[in-house]
Design an enzyme around this catalytic site. Structure first.
Site, PDB file in Angstrom:
ATOM      1  N   THR A 116     -33.503 -43.660  18.960  1.00 62.18           N
ATOM      2  CA  THR A 116     -33.260 -42.852  17.773  1.00 62.18           C
ATOM      3  C   THR A 116     -32.631 -43.701  16.675  1.00 62.18           C
ATOM      4  O   THR A 116     -32.885 -43.476  15.483  1.00 62.18           O
ATOM      5  CB  THR A 116     -32.358 -41.658  18.096  1.00 62.18           C
ATOM      6  OG1 THR A 116     -32.809 -41.034  19.298  1.00 62.18           O
ATOM      7  CG2 THR A 116     -32.382 -40.634  16.971  1.00 62.18           C
ATOM      8  N   ALA A 117     -31.830 -44.678  17.051  1.00 58.87           N
ATOM      9  CA  ALA A 117     -31.226 -45.564  16.062  1.00 58.87           C
ATOM     10  C   ALA A 117     -32.313 -46.240  15.232  1.00 58.87           C
ATOM     11  O   ALA A 117     -32.185 -46.377  14.004  1.00 58.87           O
ATOM     12  CB  ALA A 117     -30.346 -46.602  16.747  1.00 58.87           C
ATOM     13  N   HIS A 155     -23.886 -47.703  21.253  1.00 53.77           N
ATOM     14  CA  HIS A 155     -22.934 -47.727  22.367  1.00 53.77           C
ATOM     15  C   HIS A 155     -21.605 -48.372  21.959  1.00 53.77           C
ATOM     16  O   HIS A 155     -21.228 -48.339  20.798  1.00 53.77           O
ATOM     17  CB  HIS A 155     -23.564 -48.360  23.603  1.00 53.77           C
ATOM     18  CG  HIS A 155     -24.824 -47.672  24.041  1.00 53.77           C
ATOM     19  ND1 HIS A 155     -24.953 -46.295  24.079  1.00 53.77           N
ATOM     20  CD2 HIS A 155     -26.035 -48.162  24.413  1.00 53.77           C
ATOM     21  CE1 HIS A 155     -26.171 -45.972  24.477  1.00 53.77           C
ATOM     22  NE2 HIS A 155     -26.839 -47.080  24.681  1.00 53.77           N
TER      23      HIS A 155
END
Length: 283
Positions: A116-117, A155
């Site tokens: 998605t990034a 993350h």
């Protein structure tokens, strides 16, 4: 009698502390799933899971997946309203060794085709940079070594990049909050196979919610388990990261979370960045 009963429910999740934390109750056996004898956990990085389901047709019962990747598997999977990773006040960031006024023409390391990034960065910038696909945990070092001009971080590195001497070029949360004010930013989801049927899918979702509550009520125990998968940072930073991404929105994304996912797919479809307009089916 539960008609969907199987001996084993396979659950695939990532080696990320937030995933490990929320699934701890299920993996440890403290939480049971109605209709299944036991849980088998499979641990792979998010892009490996995305590619196995999207490109290889892997028929896993339950899996973590990128919200972007769901656009390619919506015919086979429900999205659980529990377990989603959604940014609120934070999200993926683009970093470099130096300040950059634009990514135009730059080599940018991105953490996988279906993340998605990656989709958010393309929506935010319109492209114009050269993508270098890399495993997410290699990206900071690639930037530091000068193998790429910039890197898209997900993350824990979102919290620790400044300690590595890297500087922020673009904050995708800032962009998202400008185009979707009041909505959380979709990032990751947990999906459950439609072949199990809606009733079994709801049972899995309820068990995941119980697993999240179990982790909250056994925080130190669940955090120690999650720390096995941490790649950087102190226990304090790990706890902060886990609390960022395992929150009330993780327990149930709510109507705002559902709207945010629908908006993401509408935006991606308008730019022809996904193969078709997706109407996610939530359980």
């Amino acid at each position: 009698m539960v008609e969907w009963a199987l001996a084993v429910l396979r659950i695939a999740h990532t080696p990320d502390p937030d995933d490990a934390y929320m699934f701890y109750g299920l993996v440890s056996g403290a939480v049971r799933v109605q209709g299944f004898d036991r849980v088998e956990d499979i641990v792979e990085d998010i892009e490996t899971l995305n590619r196995r389901i999207v490109e290889e047709g892997w028929d896993i019962e339950v899996s973590a997946a990128s919200a972007h990747a769901y656009a390619y598997m919506a015919d086979r999977y429900y999205v659980m309203v529990a377990g989603a990773s959604m940014g609120e006040g934070y999200g993926p960031v683009v970093v470099s060794r130096r300040h950059m006024s634009s990514l135009e023409g730059a080599r940018v390391a991105v953490p996988g085709r279906y993340t998605t990034a990656r989709l958010l960065l393309r929506l935010a910038t319109g492209g114009g940079y050269r993508e270098v696909f890399a495993r997410f945990d290699r990206i900071p070092d690639m930037v530091l070594r000068g193998e790429v001009d910039a890197g898209l971080l997900i993350h824990e590195a979102q919290l620790t990049y400044h300690e590595m001497g890297l500087v922020k070029v673009l904050d995708l949360w800032e962009w998202w909050s400008s185009v979707a004010p009041g909505l959380p930013m979709p990032l990751g989801v947990d999906v459950v196979s439609k072949r199990l049927g809606a009733e079994a899918a709801r049972a899995v979702r309820e068990a995941l919610q119980e697993s999240i509550r179990y982790a909250w009520s056994h925080h130190e125990e669940a955090l120690r388990y999650a720390s096995r998968f941490a790649r950087s940072g102190s226990m304090e930073q790990l706890s902060r990261f886990v609390r960022m991404y395992v929150n009330e929105r993780t327990l149930d994304m709510g109507p705002e979370g559902r709207r945010a996912h629908r908006l993401l797919y509408e935006m991606a479809w308008d730019e022809k960045l996904i193969p078709e307009l997706v109407e996610p089916e939530f359980v």
